[in-house]
Motif scaffolding. Structure first.
Motif, short mmCIF file in Angstrom:
data_model
loop_
_atom_site.label_atom_id
_atom_site.label_comp_id
_atom_site.label_asym_id
_atom_site.label_seq_id
_atom_site.Cartn_x
_atom_site.Cartn_y
_atom_site.Cartn_z
N GLU A 449 0.86 -1.18 0.00
CA GLU A 449 0.00 0.00 0.00
C GLU A 449 0.90 1.22 0.00
O GLU A 449 1.65 1.46 0.95
CB GLU A 449 -0.91 0.02 1.23
CG GLU A 449 -2.03 -1.00 1.19
CD GLU A 449 -2.97 -0.83 2.37
OE1 GLU A 449 -2.46 -0.71 3.51
OE2 GLU A 449 -4.19 -0.79 2.17
N SER A 450 0.82 1.98 -1.08
CA SER A 450 1.66 3.17 -1.19
C SER A 450 0.94 4.17 -2.07
O SER A 450 0.40 3.81 -3.13
CB SER A 450 3.02 2.81 -1.79
OG SER A 450 3.82 3.95 -1.96
N GLN A 451 0.91 5.41 -1.64
CA GLN A 451 0.22 6.42 -2.42
C GLN A 451 0.86 7.77 -2.18
O GLN A 451 1.24 8.11 -1.06
CB GLN A 451 -1.28 6.47 -2.07
CG GLN A 451 -2.07 7.41 -2.96
CD GLN A 451 -3.56 7.26 -2.73
OE1 GLN A 451 -4.03 6.21 -2.30
NE2 GLN A 451 -4.31 8.32 -3.03
N ALA A 452 0.98 8.53 -3.28
CA ALA A 452 1.45 9.91 -3.19
C ALA A 452 0.25 10.84 -3.15
O ALA A 452 -0.75 10.61 -3.83
CB ALA A 452 2.35 10.24 -4.37
N GLN A 476 -7.45 10.72 8.40
CA GLN A 476 -6.91 11.77 9.25
C GLN A 476 -6.46 12.95 8.40
O GLN A 476 -5.87 12.79 7.33
CB GLN A 476 -5.72 11.23 10.05
CG GLN A 476 -5.07 12.28 10.96
CD GLN A 476 -3.92 11.70 11.76
OE1 GLN A 476 -3.84 10.48 11.94
NE2 GLN A 476 -3.05 12.56 12.25
N LEU A 477 -6.74 14.18 8.86
CA LEU A 477 -6.34 15.39 8.15
C LEU A 477 -4.82 15.56 8.27
O LEU A 477 -4.28 15.59 9.38
CB LEU A 477 -7.06 16.61 8.73
CG LEU A 477 -6.70 17.95 8.12
CD1 LEU A 477 -7.15 18.02 6.65
CD2 LEU A 477 -7.33 19.10 8.92
N LEU A 478 -4.17 15.69 7.11
CA LEU A 478 -2.73 15.87 7.09
C LEU A 478 -2.33 17.33 6.96
O LEU A 478 -1.39 17.79 7.60
CB LEU A 478 -2.13 15.05 5.94
CG LEU A 478 -2.44 13.55 5.93
CD1 LEU A 478 -1.77 12.87 4.76
CD2 LEU A 478 -2.03 12.90 7.25
N VAL A 479 -3.03 18.06 6.12
CA VAL A 479 -2.77 19.49 5.96
C VAL A 479 -4.01 20.12 5.32
O VAL A 479 -4.72 19.49 4.54
CB VAL A 479 -1.50 19.73 5.09
CG1 VAL A 479 -1.72 19.28 3.65
CG2 VAL A 479 -1.11 21.21 5.12
N ARG A 480 -4.28 21.37 5.68
CA ARG A 480 -5.41 22.09 5.10
C ARG A 480 -4.87 23.21 4.22
O ARG A 480 -4.01 23.99 4.65
CB ARG A 480 -6.31 22.66 6.20
CG ARG A 480 -7.50 23.46 5.63
CD ARG A 480 -8.43 23.95 6.74
NE ARG A 480 -9.28 22.87 7.25
CZ ARG A 480 -9.16 22.31 8.43
NH1 ARG A 480 -8.18 22.71 9.26
NH2 ARG A 480 -9.98 21.36 8.83
N GLN A 540 -11.13 18.80 -1.54
CA GLN A 540 -9.86 18.13 -1.85
C GLN A 540 -8.66 18.89 -1.31
O GLN A 540 -7.56 18.34 -1.22
CB GLN A 540 -9.73 17.96 -3.36
CG GLN A 540 -10.71 16.96 -3.96
CD GLN A 540 -10.61 16.90 -5.47
OE1 GLN A 540 -9.91 17.69 -6.10
NE2 GLN A 540 -11.34 15.95 -6.06
N LEU A 541 -8.84 20.16 -0.99
CA LEU A 541 -7.75 20.93 -0.41
C LEU A 541 -7.48 20.53 1.03
O LEU A 541 -6.45 20.92 1.59
CB LEU A 541 -8.06 22.43 -0.50
CG LEU A 541 -8.11 23.01 -1.93
CD1 LEU A 541 -8.45 24.49 -1.89
CD2 LEU A 541 -6.78 22.78 -2.65
N GLU A 542 -8.41 19.78 1.62
CA GLU A 542 -8.12 19.16 2.92
C GLU A 542 -7.51 17.79 2.65
O GLU A 542 -8.21 16.82 2.34
CB GLU A 542 -9.41 19.04 3.74
CG GLU A 542 -9.98 20.37 4.18
CD GLU A 542 -11.18 20.19 5.09
OE1 GLU A 542 -11.65 19.02 5.23
OE2 GLU A 542 -11.64 21.18 5.67
N VAL A 543 -6.18 17.73 2.69
CA VAL A 543 -5.47 16.51 2.33
C VAL A 543 -5.56 15.53 3.50
O VAL A 543 -5.12 15.82 4.62
CB VAL A 543 -3.99 16.81 2.00
CG1 VAL A 543 -3.26 15.55 1.57
CG2 VAL A 543 -3.91 17.87 0.90
N ARG A 544 -6.19 14.36 3.25
CA ARG A 544 -6.39 13.35 4.29
C ARG A 544 -5.72 12.04 3.90
O ARG A 544 -5.51 11.75 2.71
CB ARG A 544 -7.89 13.13 4.52
CG ARG A 544 -8.59 14.38 5.01
CD ARG A 544 -10.06 14.15 5.26
NE ARG A 544 -10.71 15.37 5.76
CZ ARG A 544 -10.74 15.76 7.02
NH1 ARG A 544 -10.18 14.95 7.95
NH2 ARG A 544 -11.34 16.87 7.39
N ALA A 545 -5.39 11.24 4.90
CA ALA A 545 -4.75 9.95 4.68
C ALA A 545 -5.75 8.97 4.06
O ALA A 545 -6.85 8.80 4.60
CB ALA A 545 -4.21 9.39 5.98
N PRO A 546 -5.42 8.32 2.93
CA PRO A 546 -6.36 7.38 2.30
C PRO A 546 -6.48 6.07 3.07
O PRO A 546 -7.46 5.34 2.91
CB PRO A 546 -5.78 7.16 0.92
CG PRO A 546 -4.31 7.40 1.09
CD PRO A 546 -4.18 8.46 2.15
#
Length: 705
Positions: A449-452, A476-480, A540-546
């Motif tokens: 499992e790997s994703q950019a 989980q939110l990574l960056v907004r 989509q600008l709220e970058v979350r962990a897939p």
């Protein structure tokens, strides 16, 4: 030969010229045969005998040599010279037997129509120009080219040009890619033609300046490929080796001078076909001159330079004779004397040179055969490839094998034959025994499992981001991120949607709105969809962990109020379990071996030595070959081992390629994908069987085209 015998007369058109001293310092002479346009180098004893040949009687010739020189020659020396003159048809016909011998030689030189066509397909010349009137007019105008000052200037121009190019190296290496138009290709052709014409003029002017006759210039066709040529055979008349070296090197020096001028000109010319031509002259002249013309393994300029430098005429033939003698002695120990007596160091050089030349020609002729095969339609290409391989590779090998067979009665049990037998048995066992159990294939190692994660829009970071190395949960939110442009578009779209909604609500009460009918509802629906789409873009600008995992890489500029462009990579996240997978690409010849593979682990070996290797327990083979490559790192267009071409957005493999998936791999720390090779355990097979599979696959592939 008895004292009463009479020497046959020499042909009257022969001429003798002083030659350079041999390596021992003894004088030599050159005998010119104008009828065959050949030059024969004579030793001092041979010259003394031939120069007194008109005396007519053997005893008179030997007595004159003994009386007038310090040589003490015997009848067998005179007999050897007579045999040489007879063999090369340098005597006048003096008897019926001599006439019959000449007739047999003439008949042997005649070839069948098929052989004539074969020889003239492989090589033929077309003289186009008798250049001596032109050379006579050019010589006074080019005297400055032969002065040291001119070549010091060329060296200075070359150094300055290389210095300027080194300051714009990226631009220089990408110059030609912009000139693939018909106009650019025309400039390329003109540039190459100019370089080759100057090359041949360099040979012709230098030879003419040293007093040699230049009877012809023209085009020679080597396997239907045109190359210019200049007839400078009379250079062998020159007694000074330095002059012959200058003639042999003149063509390469002319091209190097042109390359130096073109390299310097490239830095000052504007973009266009003229600059593309200068680039080609500045590159091809260097590469072709140093890589092809300077090679001593073919009869190009480098060969004649080496011949004159070593003072070894017919270098190839003499080196090949030494190489064949050494090979026969190493294999069978016949006990033959060397074909010529040389000092040990010179003999070792000639033997090594012979084997290097054979290897070079094997690779070159095989490459030419493949090129010829692919340039023509299948039937003609296959025939021409067979001719190339047969004439240049198979025929010389067959001739040597024929000599071995004819001398089989001389074989004796000795150290050489015992060694040869042992090596032959070892090679047979190595080729025929099924000792190979695996297949090596290019592969890529990555996390299961790997994703950019990327920035969906050009936006500004708001607040802090999750740091690199952190463990995260799914969602989980990574960056907004916030995008002022997107917010403005969303605000305008929301106002437009609200206006249309009000109009739809008021439509039953307003006759003007009522006339718009269903069209008003459709515009409102479109506005609602636009608002929803822009809302999703903002989401989509709220970058979350897939998925749950670990952030292995994070953008180094992540910070509050930092700006990122659309498509910029922010995070690389891998699964929390840390499991790895390998995707390997195997060709169709290895597929059958792997389908019957024995149970056992496979191992991935990374191209990065310090990473080591990873063992995997499970292998799954795809039943259908790949239409496109999903691993760009393995494609040849990006420097990988798998032959592929770029077609639009896809990488298409040129050969049938199948994917093998390896799972259940050992745990290993991995922060990015790694290219390498994987060893897959398969059915036992021999090298001969593997080669046969490759040949069969090639025939099937070519037959299907």
């Amino acid at each position: 030969m008895t004292a009463a015998a009479t020497l046959p007369p020499l042909r009257q058109d022969l001429s003798l010229h002083a030659g350079p001293p041999d390596p021992d310092g003894a004088p030599t002479w050159t005998l010119h045969d104008p009828a065959a346009h050949r030059f024969h180098q004579l030793s001092w004893p041979a010259f003394e005998l031939i120069s007194r040949w008109p005396l007519g009687r053997p005893d008179a010739v030997l007595a004159a040599v003994a009386r007038e020189t310090t040589l003490a020659l015997q009848a067998h020396d005179l007999q050897a010279v007579l045999q040489f003159l007879t063999q090369h048809h340098l005597l006048l016909p003096h008897s019926a037997e001599h006439s019959r011998r000449l007739a047999r030689a003439a008949d042997a030189s005649r070839s069948s129509h098929a052989m004539w066509l074969l020889k003239h397909y492989l090589f033929f010349r077309i003289p186009l120009l008798r250049p001596e009137p032109l050379l006579r007019r050019l010589l006074p105008l080019t005297r400055g080219l032969f002065r040291p000052g001119f070549w010091w200037g060329v060296a200075a121009a070359a150094l300055l040009g290389l210095f300027l190019v080194s300051r714009r190296w990226d631009e220089f290496t990408h110059t030609f890619s912009a000139y693939t138009s018909p106009g650019g290709l025309l400039g390329v052709g003109i540039a190459l033609s100019l370089a080759k014409v100057l090359h041949e003029l360099g040979h012709a002017l230098t030879a003419y300046r040293h007093g040699c006759r230049v009877p012809a210039m023209g085009v020679a066709f080597l396997v239907l490929w045109p190359v210019l040529y200049t007839d400078t055979n009379e250079a062998w008349k020159l007694s000074r080796r330095q002059q012959r070296l200058q003639i042999a090197a003149a063509g390469m020096l002319a091209e190097l001078a042109l390359a130096a001028a073109a390299t310097l000109a490239w830095s000052f010319l504007p973009d266009g076909p003229l600059r593309a031509g200068a680039f080609l002259l500045a590159t091809s002249s260097w590469l072709i001159t140093l890589g092809i013309n300077a090679s001593p393994f073919m009869r190009f300029d480098g060969y004649f330079l080496l011949v004159d430098a070593l003072n070894l005429p017919n270098l190839h033939e003499r080196a090949f004779a030494q190489g064949r003698w050494w090979l026969r002695e190493a294999l069978y120990g016949f006990g033959d004397t060397p074909p010529e007596a040389f000092p040990p160091a010179r003999q070792r050089f000639l033997i090594a040179f012979a084997f290097a030349t054979w290897l070079y020609r094997l690779v070159l002729f095989f490459g030419i055969a493949l090129l010829v095969y692919h340039l023509f339609f299948k039937a003609l290409g296959l025939l021409m490839m067979a001719v190339e391989l047969g004439w240049f590779i198979a025929l010389p090998v067959w001739r040597e094998l024929k000599v071995w067979w004819e001398r089989r009665g001389e074989l004796r049990w000795n150290r050489a034959t015992a060694r040869s037998l042992g090596v032959a048995l070892g090679l047979c066992l190595w080729v025929l025994l099924p000792w190979q159990r695996g297949v090596t294939a290019p592969a890529v190692l990555s996390h299961s499992e790997s994703q950019a994660l990327y920035a969906a829009e050009t936006a500004r970071q708001t607040g802090a981001a999750v740091p690199e190395g952190a463990t995260v949960t799914a969602g989980q939110l990574l960056v907004r991120l916030t995008s002022p442009e997107l917010e403005q578009r969303l605000k305008v779209a929301s106002l437009q949607e609200a206006l249309l909604r009000w109009q739809v609500e008021q439509q039953p009460l307003d006759s003007r709105l009522l006339q718009e009918g269903q069209a008003l509802h459709q515009r409102w629906q479109a506005a609602r969809e636009e608002v929803a789409g822009l809302g999703r873009q903002r989401g989509q600008l709220e970058v979350r962990a897939p998925f749950a995992g670990t952030i292995v890489t994070a953008h180094p500029m992540l910070a509050d109020n930092a700006w990122f462009t659309r498509g910029e990579r922010l995070f690389q996240i891998v699964g929390a379990a840390g499991s790895l997978k390998v995707e390997a690409l195997v060709d169709e010849t290895d597929l059958a071996t792997l389908r019957h593979r024995e149970p056992g682990p496979s191992r991935f070996i990374a191209n990065l030595p310090e990473f080591g290797s990873v063992a995997c327990a499970t292998v799954q083979l795809d039943a259908v070959n790949l239409r496109s490559l999903t691993q760009p790192a393995l494609a040849s267009v990006y420097g990988g081992p798998v032959s592929a071409v770029q077609q639009g957005q896809e990488l298409r493999p040129l050969n049938a390629t199948y994917r093998a998936r390896l799972t259940d791999c050992e745990r290993h720390t991995l922060d990015r994908e790694l290219a390498g090779q994987v060893w897959l355990q398969g059915e036992r097979r021999s090298l001969a069987a593997a080669a046969w599979l490759h040949i069969v696959a090639w025939f099937r592939r070519e037959a299907a085209l």
